[in-house]
Enzyme design. Structure first.
Site, PDB file in Angstrom:
ATOM      1  N   ASP A  83       0.855  -1.192   0.000  1.00 26.23           N
ATOM      2  CA  ASP A  83       0.000   0.000   0.000  1.00 26.23           C
ATOM      3  C   ASP A  83       0.894   1.246   0.000  1.00 26.23           C
ATOM      4  OD1 ASP A  83      -2.482   1.318   0.112  1.00 26.23           O
ATOM      5  OD2 ASP A  83      -2.349   1.527   2.300  1.00 26.23           O
ATOM      6  N   HIS A 206      -9.395   5.478  -1.246  1.00 26.98           N
ATOM      7  CA  HIS A 206      -8.602   5.409  -0.011  1.00 26.98           C
ATOM      8  C   HIS A 206      -9.323   6.228   1.062  1.00 26.98           C
ATOM      9  CE1 HIS A 206      -4.518   3.919  -1.531  1.00 26.98           C
ATOM     10  NE2 HIS A 206      -5.386   3.754  -2.515  1.00 26.98           N
ATOM     11  N   SER A 209     -12.175   4.894   6.290  1.00 24.61           N
ATOM     12  CA  SER A 209     -12.610   4.952   7.698  1.00 24.61           C
ATOM     13  C   SER A 209     -13.419   6.211   7.943  1.00 24.61           C
ATOM     14  CB  SER A 209     -11.378   4.994   8.627  1.00 24.61           C
ATOM     15  OG  SER A 209     -10.636   3.819   8.501  1.00 24.61           O
ATOM     16  N   THR A 231      -7.625   3.188   9.537  1.00 23.08           N
ATOM     17  CA  THR A 231      -7.809   3.838  10.839  1.00 23.08           C
ATOM     18  C   THR A 231      -8.884   3.171  11.705  1.00 23.08           C
ATOM     19  OG1 THR A 231      -7.082   5.911   9.877  1.00 23.08           O
ATOM     20  CG2 THR A 231      -8.339   6.078  11.917  1.00 23.08           C
TER      21      THR A 231
HETATM   22  P1  13P Z   1      -7.965   5.163   6.507  1.00 21.01           P
HETATM   23  O1  13P Z   1      -6.871   4.921   7.517  1.00 21.01           O
HETATM   24  O2  13P Z   1      -8.460   6.552   6.524  1.00 21.01           O
HETATM   25  O3  13P Z   1      -9.032   4.157   6.587  1.00 21.01           O
HETATM   26  O4  13P Z   1      -7.274   4.997   5.065  1.00 21.01           O
HETATM   27  C1  13P Z   1      -6.639   3.794   4.755  1.00 21.01           C
HETATM   28  C2  13P Z   1      -6.057   3.857   3.394  1.00 21.01           C
HETATM   29  O5  13P Z   1      -6.569   4.506   2.520  1.00 21.01           O
HETATM   30  C3  13P Z   1      -4.840   3.083   3.152  1.00 21.01           C
HETATM   31  O6  13P Z   1      -4.331   3.271   1.877  1.00 21.01           O
END
Ligand code: 13P
Length: 284
Positions: A83, A206, A209, A231
């Site tokens: 990622d 992305h 959360s 998150t």
């Molecule tokens: P969040 O932590 O806001 O869920 O985003 C995760 C993400 O997009 C990882 O690439």
């Protein structure tokens, strides 16, 4: 069932039944087990995401072995991906290990993003793994709305970017941000629809959360096929650890803290996967 590429998972999504694959950042064995268990419980494939800082902290071999082992032991197809890969060396090592990659050149000037992403696609093709690229920058907590808009993904450029790079999926910026939203989130659905019309590869969101469920569903209806979540799982894990440690500051049995934290991650992952199913089921 097996370890598959992210592209193979997208191919399982039925046309005409808008749903998205849940992709979750996993930081250790407990997160990984919790997410795969949630996949089993909901009968939905998932993507296990390894963040570049975590790879550097835990070691690529260690973290990827945990994720790949969990994927191979699952009764479902599961993909593992790097990622936000920014360093070519990390990206190359993941590809060599048969891991799909997300290359993040979004902070680079457009032409440099194209060149970096194309280089990664060429490397990945030889190894038979998939590549996600990103165009546009996610709004940071410090961005004010008008400034942040400048960095939203342009639909025409997105089509050109996908064609020139040969990516398998595209991460977009439409008002989404990583972490907790400090203001109520607003996603530019009209922009998403225009991107969807022009870009043929699956679209990724992305910052999955802390979004209201209705907004997540609307994003899926308008074309999102992969939702990244980090998150919300971290909060679940840490809050549960804190709760247990507040009760008993010296629990000598790791399963007491790590086990309940793993269950907390499992519960949140189940909720998210069901949300992303959007009322549909997948025939596997
Ligand atoms: P969040 O932590 O806001 O869920 O985003 C995760 C993400 O997009 C990882 O690439």
């Amino acid at each position: 069932m097996s370890l598959v590429t992210t592209k193979q998972l997208y191919q399982l999504l039925p046309a005409g039944q808008p749903m998205a694959i849940g992709a979750f950042n996993v930081h250790n064995m407990e997160y990984t087990q919790a997410v795969v268990q949630a996949a089993e419980a909901t009968r939905m494939p998932v993507i296990l995401m390894l963040g570049e800082p975590m790879l550097e902290f835990a070691g690529l071999e260690m973290l990827s072995t945990i994720a790949k082992t969990a994927a191979r032991r699952s009764s479902l197809p599961i993909a593992v991906t790097l990622d936000h890969g920014k360093k070519l060396d990390n990206i190359r090592r993941c590809i060599q290990l048969g891991i799909s990659v997300m290359v993040d050149g979004s902070a680079l000037p457009y032409e440099e993003n194209v060149q970096l992403t194309r280089t990664v696609v060429e490397m990945a093709r030889e190894a038979g793994v998939s590549v996600e690229g990103e165009l546009g920058s996610l709004a940071g907590i410090e961005d004010v709305e008008a400034e942040a808009m400048e960095f939203f993904t342009d639909p025409d450029l997105a089509a050109e970017f996908a064609a020139r790079t040969g990516i398998d999926s595209l991460a977009v910026a439409i008002g989404n941000c990583h972490g907790k939203y400090l203001r109520p989130p607003v996603l530019d659905m009209e922009r998403l629809r225009r991107i969807r019309e022009k870009v043929t590869v699956p679209i990724v969101l992305h910052g999955g959360s802390d979004l209201p469920p209705d907004m997540s569903r609307e994003a899926i209806e308008n074309g999102i096929r992969k939702f990244n979540v980090g998150t919300d799982l971290k909060y679940a894990f840490c809050q549960e650890m804190k709760r247990v440690l507040d009760q008993d500051p010296m629990p000598f049995q790791p399963p007491r803290t790590l086990g309940t934290a793993r269950e907390a991650v499992y519960r949140v992952a189940c909720q998210k996967i069901r949300l992303f199913q959007n009322g549909h089921t997948l025939t596997l």
